[in-house]
Design a protein around this motif. Structure first.
Motif, PDB file in Angstrom:
ATOM      1  N   THR B  27       0.825  -1.215   0.000  1.00 42.31           N
ATOM      2  CA  THR B  27       0.000   0.000   0.000  1.00 42.31           C
ATOM      3  C   THR B  27       0.855   1.260   0.000  1.00 42.31           C
ATOM      4  O   THR B  27       0.402   2.320  -0.371  1.00 42.31           O
ATOM      5  CB  THR B  27      -0.916   0.039   1.231  1.00 42.31           C
ATOM      6  N   LEU B  29       4.341   3.034  -1.210  1.00 41.88           N
ATOM      7  CA  LEU B  29       5.525   3.005  -2.068  1.00 41.88           C
ATOM      8  C   LEU B  29       6.507   4.038  -1.522  1.00 41.88           C
ATOM      9  O   LEU B  29       6.129   5.199  -1.334  1.00 41.88           O
ATOM     10  CB  LEU B  29       5.113   3.352  -3.495  1.00 41.88           C
ATOM     11  N   TYR B  67      -3.978  -6.676  -6.339  1.00 39.39           N
ATOM     12  CA  TYR B  67      -4.287  -5.433  -5.629  1.00 39.39           C
ATOM     13  C   TYR B  67      -3.971  -4.227  -6.504  1.00 39.39           C
ATOM     14  O   TYR B  67      -4.777  -3.301  -6.634  1.00 39.39           O
ATOM     15  CB  TYR B  67      -3.501  -5.373  -4.319  1.00 39.39           C
ATOM     16  N   ARG B  74      -9.960   0.923 -10.354  1.00 39.03           N
ATOM     17  CA  ARG B  74     -10.677   1.989  -9.648  1.00 39.03           C
ATOM     18  C   ARG B  74     -10.321   3.347 -10.265  1.00 39.03           C
ATOM     19  O   ARG B  74     -11.197   4.193 -10.489  1.00 39.03           O
ATOM     20  CB  ARG B  74     -10.281   1.967  -8.165  1.00 39.03           C
ATOM     21  N   TRP B  78     -12.522   6.354 -11.678  1.00 40.27           N
ATOM     22  CA  TRP B  78     -12.442   7.633 -10.979  1.00 40.27           C
ATOM     23  C   TRP B  78     -11.994   8.761 -11.891  1.00 40.27           C
ATOM     24  O   TRP B  78     -12.462   9.881 -11.778  1.00 40.27           O
ATOM     25  CB  TRP B  78     -11.467   7.520  -9.797  1.00 40.27           C
ATOM     26  N   PHE B  79     -11.045   8.485 -12.764  1.00 42.51           N
ATOM     27  CA  PHE B  79     -10.515   9.562 -13.586  1.00 42.51           C
ATOM     28  C   PHE B  79     -11.130   9.577 -14.977  1.00 42.51           C
ATOM     29  O   PHE B  79     -10.593  10.148 -15.900  1.00 42.51           O
ATOM     30  CB  PHE B  79      -8.981   9.511 -13.583  1.00 42.51           C
ATOM     31  N   ASP B 127      -0.156  16.058 -13.540  1.00 37.50           N
ATOM     32  CA  ASP B 127      -0.444  16.800 -12.305  1.00 37.50           C
ATOM     33  C   ASP B 127      -1.729  16.331 -11.627  1.00 37.50           C
ATOM     34  O   ASP B 127      -2.198  16.959 -10.693  1.00 37.50           O
ATOM     35  CB  ASP B 127      -0.585  18.298 -12.626  1.00 37.50           C
ATOM     36  N   ARG B 128      -2.309  15.265 -12.140  1.00 34.88           N
ATOM     37  CA  ARG B 128      -3.565  14.794 -11.554  1.00 34.88           C
ATOM     38  C   ARG B 128      -3.407  13.447 -10.871  1.00 34.88           C
ATOM     39  O   ARG B 128      -4.202  13.065 -10.032  1.00 34.88           O
ATOM     40  CB  ARG B 128      -4.639  14.712 -12.649  1.00 34.88           C
ATOM     41  N   LEU B 129      -2.398  12.706 -11.295  1.00 35.24           N
ATOM     42  CA  LEU B 129      -2.152  11.379 -10.726  1.00 35.24           C
ATOM     43  C   LEU B 129      -0.705  11.314 -10.251  1.00 35.24           C
ATOM     44  O   LEU B 129       0.159  12.003 -10.804  1.00 35.24           O
ATOM     45  CB  LEU B 129      -2.363  10.290 -11.791  1.00 35.24           C
ATOM     46  N   THR B 130      -0.437  10.465  -9.276  1.00 31.15           N
ATOM     47  CA  THR B 130       0.949  10.254  -8.878  1.00 31.15           C
ATOM     48  C   THR B 130       1.560   9.199  -9.801  1.00 31.15           C
ATOM     49  O   THR B 130       0.846   8.483 -10.503  1.00 31.15           O
ATOM     50  CB  THR B 130       1.050   9.772  -7.428  1.00 31.15           C
ATOM     51  N   GLN B 133       0.171   5.819  -9.278  1.00 29.18           N
ATOM     52  CA  GLN B 133      -1.174   5.647  -9.840  1.00 29.18           C
ATOM     53  C   GLN B 133      -1.124   5.469 -11.351  1.00 29.18           C
ATOM     54  O   GLN B 133      -1.893   4.690 -11.911  1.00 29.18           O
ATOM     55  CB  GLN B 133      -2.047   6.854  -9.467  1.00 29.18           C
TER      56      GLN B 133
END
Lengths: 327, 177
Positions: B27, B29, B67, B74, B78-79, B127-130, B133
């Motif tokens: 979970t 990193l 996982y 997800r 979500w995006f 700039d919206r996701l790491t 992700q």
């Protein structure tokens, strides 16, 4: 000589010290009904158990030397009386249970309606109003007026959760695709802790809801403050914090009304600083805790859906200062 | 107990140990690893390249860990990837499961597509996701078209399936009609 059992009892008692999450200290009408029912059942069961044990002991103690016919008749009477008593007692308890749980589903026309949605692992609360611009969203902390019925409409976004604020009401499940509701009235001002009561994943145990019951005037003040847009930054550090919130990944999931951050996946942060706790009851609302949470959400609450967004130390300072300032 | 029975019992007990292995859910990193994961060596044309060295060192979890695939699934919801690519079949955006890729089917190409965007409408999610992700999404998108047999599948969909579920997706494409 050590006494482990004394220590165990002492440890158990520490659980009784705080009463903000206890069904045995009811502060709402529904909780009072349930509390009465609990004691009725407990006392009845204890009395019956003692009576049965007494009869059993008497039977073992004295051996009756009676003719077989008399003994059989007495046994028949005893069994008949026990069956009759069981029927009467169970019927009585059933009736009491029915009467006590009936008001749980009651509907109050003048109730304040709050829509509560369960997410992994936080609560989204929507206060609706006839005027659309007077509705607002908040998270993990709801305020309710004392003495006025509150109708909580329950829904879930991902998996089954359960609404449970033991001091105020019983449990009610929040099921995806199904609308449940629970109505209760808080009779005392106070702060009560609610807890998700249906296992919902890794952080189920850390899914707490704070319920603040306050006098109607205080509630109206809180409501007006929540309807307002976020306060503008007071200094340069906070202004930098707002810029970061809008520019970084924060705004992809979070909303701060009055800024360009308008994500709808995570909790609404418009008045984050006004809440008492952070991350659904995990941390107190302080600047330090805020920085710790943003810096390492997975260290604080492993498995939650907030990612670790890389920030420099200065950026973290500014962002946490801004978020705590959002009273 | 005879020697045979004893041996059989021991073997059975040893076999039950196999049930103790659970998939690991990473979970958290470590930030330096996350930073290193962003360093893909992409070819000048922007298609294809080499994943960062830390990616195989981690055991390529974004393609083989249920996982991580679930997280990717997800994020796909979500995006709003669905908004253009639908359930993988494509809509205003190209399809993701027909085996035809405008900008390459490999992990690095998909990663770069999501991170930096592509011409004609694919936005940049830098700039919206790491980084983590984006890798999760990459792994899920690779698993959607099932270009290779997968040992892991994300959790099932809550909505109606418009294609075979991930855990039973065909490992090869149906022949084009």
């Amino acid at each position: 000589m050590p006494r482990p059992w004394l220590l165990a009892i002492g440890l158990l008692c520490t659980g009784c010290s705080s009463n903000w999450q206890s069904a045995l200290e009811p502060q709402g009408d529904v909780a009072r009904h349930l509390d009465g029912l609990f004691w009725l059942f407990t006392i009845t069961a204890v009395v019956i158990w003692l009576a049965v044990m007494l009869v059993l002991l008497l039977g073992l103690w004295r051996r009756a030397r009676l003719p077989q016919a008399v003994a059989d008749r007495r046994a028949g009477i005893a069994v008949g009386a026990a069956v009759a008593a069981t029927v009467v007692i169970i019927s009585g308890l059933t009736l009491a249970s029915y009467l006590a749980t009936r008001p749980l589903a009651s509907d109050a026309p003048d109730a304040l309606v709050i829509r509560l949605r369960g997410f992994q692992w936080w609560w989204e609360a929507t206060y609706q109003d006839e005027a659309p611009d007077r509705g607002f969203l908040t998270a993990n902390e709801i305020h309710i007026p004392v003495g006025r019925p509150v109708r909580i409409e329950l829904a879930a976004a991902d998996v089954i959760h359960s609404f449970w604020v033991p001091n105020l009401a019983g449990k009610q499940d929040m099921i995806p695709g199904r609308d449940n509701a629970i109505t209760f009235t808080a009779q005392q001002p106070g702060i009560w802790r609610g807890q998700c009561a249906e296992f919902c994943g890794l952080q189920h145990a850390h899914m707490a809801l704070l319920v603040v019951a306050e006098p109607p005037e205080a509630f109206d003040r809180w409501r007006e403050a929540q309807i307002a847009e976020a306060r503008p930054p007071a200094d340069e550090v906070e202004a930098e914090g707002q810029r970061l919130l809008e520019a970084k990944a924060c705004s992809a999931c979070h909303t701060v009304r009055g800024t360009t951050a308008a994500g709808t996946l995570g909790p609404d942060l418009t008045h984050l600083g006004s809440r008492q706790y952070l991350a659904a009851g995990m941390l107190p609302m302080t600047r330090g805790a805020m920085a710790a949470w943003i810096a390492d959400p997975q260290g604080v609450k492993p498995g939650n859906n907030m990612p670790m967004v890389p920030l420099t130390a200065d950026e973290l300072q500014a962002l946490s200062a801004y978020l705590v300032s959002l009273k | 107990m005879t020697a045979k029975a004893r041996a059989a019992t021991l073997i059975l007990l040893a076999l039950t140990l196999a049930a103790c292995k659970r998939e690991e859910r990473a979970t958290r990193l470590d930030p330096p690893v996350a930073e290193a994961l962003d360093k893909v060596a992409v070819l000048p044309v922007g298609i294809g390249g080499r994943p960062p060295e830390v990616y195989p060192a981690l055991g390529s979890p974004y393609r083989s860990n249920a996982y991580q695939l679930s997280q990717g699934k997800r994020l796909y919801e979500w995006f709003n990837c669905r908004g253009c690519h639908a359930d993988g079949g494509g809509n205003t955006g190209p399809a993701l499961l027909d085996g035809w890729w405008r900008y390459g089917p490999d992990a690095v190409s998909i990663f770069v597509s999501i991170r930096d965007g592509r011409p004609n409408g694919m936005p940049a999610f830098r700039d919206r996701l790491t980084t983590e992700q984006i890798w999760q999404l990459t792994g899920y998108i690779q698993s959607m078209g099932a270009t290779a047999i997968s040992v892991a599948a994300p959790s099932r969909s809550d909505r109606m399936q418009s294609r075979p579920a991930e855990n039973r997706a065909p490992a090869t494409f149906p022949a084009p009609r």
